[in-house]
Design a protein around this motif. Structure first.
Motif, short mmCIF file in Angstrom:
data_model
loop_
_atom_site.label_atom_id
_atom_site.label_comp_id
_atom_site.label_asym_id
_atom_site.label_seq_id
_atom_site.Cartn_x
_atom_site.Cartn_y
_atom_site.Cartn_z
N PRO A 2 0.85 -1.20 -0.10
CA PRO A 2 0.01 0.02 -0.08
C PRO A 2 1.01 1.31 -0.16
O PRO A 2 1.96 1.20 0.56
N ARG A 3 0.34 2.36 -0.73
CA ARG A 3 1.05 3.49 -0.72
C ARG A 3 0.87 4.24 0.58
O ARG A 3 -0.52 4.17 0.97
N LEU A 4 1.68 5.04 0.97
CA LEU A 4 1.49 6.08 1.90
C LEU A 4 0.71 7.34 1.67
O LEU A 4 -0.01 7.73 2.44
N PHE A 5 0.91 7.91 0.24
CA PHE A 5 0.40 8.66 -0.08
C PHE A 5 -0.36 8.79 -1.35
O PHE A 5 -0.02 7.70 -2.22
N GLU A 6 -1.17 9.48 -2.01
CA GLU A 6 -2.00 9.04 -3.24
C GLU A 6 -1.28 10.15 -4.36
O GLU A 6 -0.64 11.00 -4.17
N ASP A 7 -1.42 9.36 -5.42
CA ASP A 7 -1.02 10.19 -6.88
C ASP A 7 -0.12 11.21 -6.78
O ASP A 7 1.04 10.96 -6.75
N GLU A 8 -0.58 12.40 -7.05
CA GLU A 8 0.64 13.43 -7.24
C GLU A 8 1.41 13.48 -6.07
O GLU A 8 2.67 13.83 -6.15
N GLN A 14 8.15 10.82 -3.93
CA GLN A 14 9.23 9.80 -4.70
C GLN A 14 10.33 10.69 -5.00
O GLN A 14 11.67 10.30 -4.94
N GLN A 15 10.07 11.75 -6.06
CA GLN A 15 10.91 12.47 -6.50
C GLN A 15 11.96 13.23 -5.30
O GLN A 15 12.97 13.19 -5.59
N PHE A 53 5.22 19.07 2.36
CA PHE A 53 4.19 18.53 1.58
C PHE A 53 3.11 17.62 2.57
O PHE A 53 2.13 17.73 2.36
N VAL A 54 3.92 16.86 3.34
CA VAL A 54 3.03 16.18 4.23
C VAL A 54 2.27 16.77 5.03
O VAL A 54 0.93 16.36 5.67
N GLU A 55 2.85 17.93 5.71
CA GLU A 55 2.31 18.71 6.60
C GLU A 55 0.99 19.20 6.22
O GLU A 55 -0.03 19.45 6.71
N GLN A 56 0.85 19.77 4.71
CA GLN A 56 -0.56 20.16 4.24
C GLN A 56 -1.44 19.24 4.07
O GLN A 56 -2.57 19.57 4.30
N LYS A 57 -1.18 17.76 4.26
CA LYS A 57 -2.11 16.99 4.07
C LYS A 57 -2.59 16.33 5.42
O LYS A 57 -3.55 16.05 5.76
N HIS A 58 -1.46 16.36 6.37
CA HIS A 58 -1.67 15.86 7.84
C HIS A 58 -1.11 16.87 8.74
O HIS A 58 -0.02 16.73 9.16
N PRO A 59 -1.75 17.94 9.13
CA PRO A 59 -1.38 18.99 9.85
C PRO A 59 -0.75 18.31 11.47
O PRO A 59 -1.50 17.51 11.89
N GLY A 60 0.16 18.91 11.61
CA GLY A 60 1.00 18.47 13.00
C GLY A 60 2.14 17.43 12.46
O GLY A 60 2.83 16.91 13.51
#
Length: 83
Positions: A2-8, A14-15, A53-60
């Protein structure tokens, strides 16, 4: 797997991971301090961008990273005091 993040976000992460790894590989063979500092700067920048980037989707998330960094520092400091 399973992927930790979706699509974009997955592709962007990964980049950033690949670019961070590349910078660290260059750091391993840096011929001088100026080159070493430049490769460290790139690696830290990429890790900062990934954290953002992660903070934008998962505050904190950024706070969690910093809290864990501080715990690692404290543990290492305690370990050095023992020796």
């Amino acid at each position: 797997m399973p992927r930790l993040f979706e699509d974009e976000l997955h592709d962007a992460m990964q980049q950033l991971f690949d670019e961070t790894i590349e910078a660290l590989q260059l750091a391993k063979v840096s011929p001088d301090l100026d080159d070493l500092s430049a490769t460290f700067a790139v690696a830290l920048l990429k890790l900062g961008l990934a954290t953002g980037f992660v903070e934008q989707k998962h505050p904190g998330f950024a706070k969690e990273v910093e809290d864990k960094r501080q715990r690692v520092i404290a543990a290492l400091t305690q370990e050095q005091k023992k020796h």
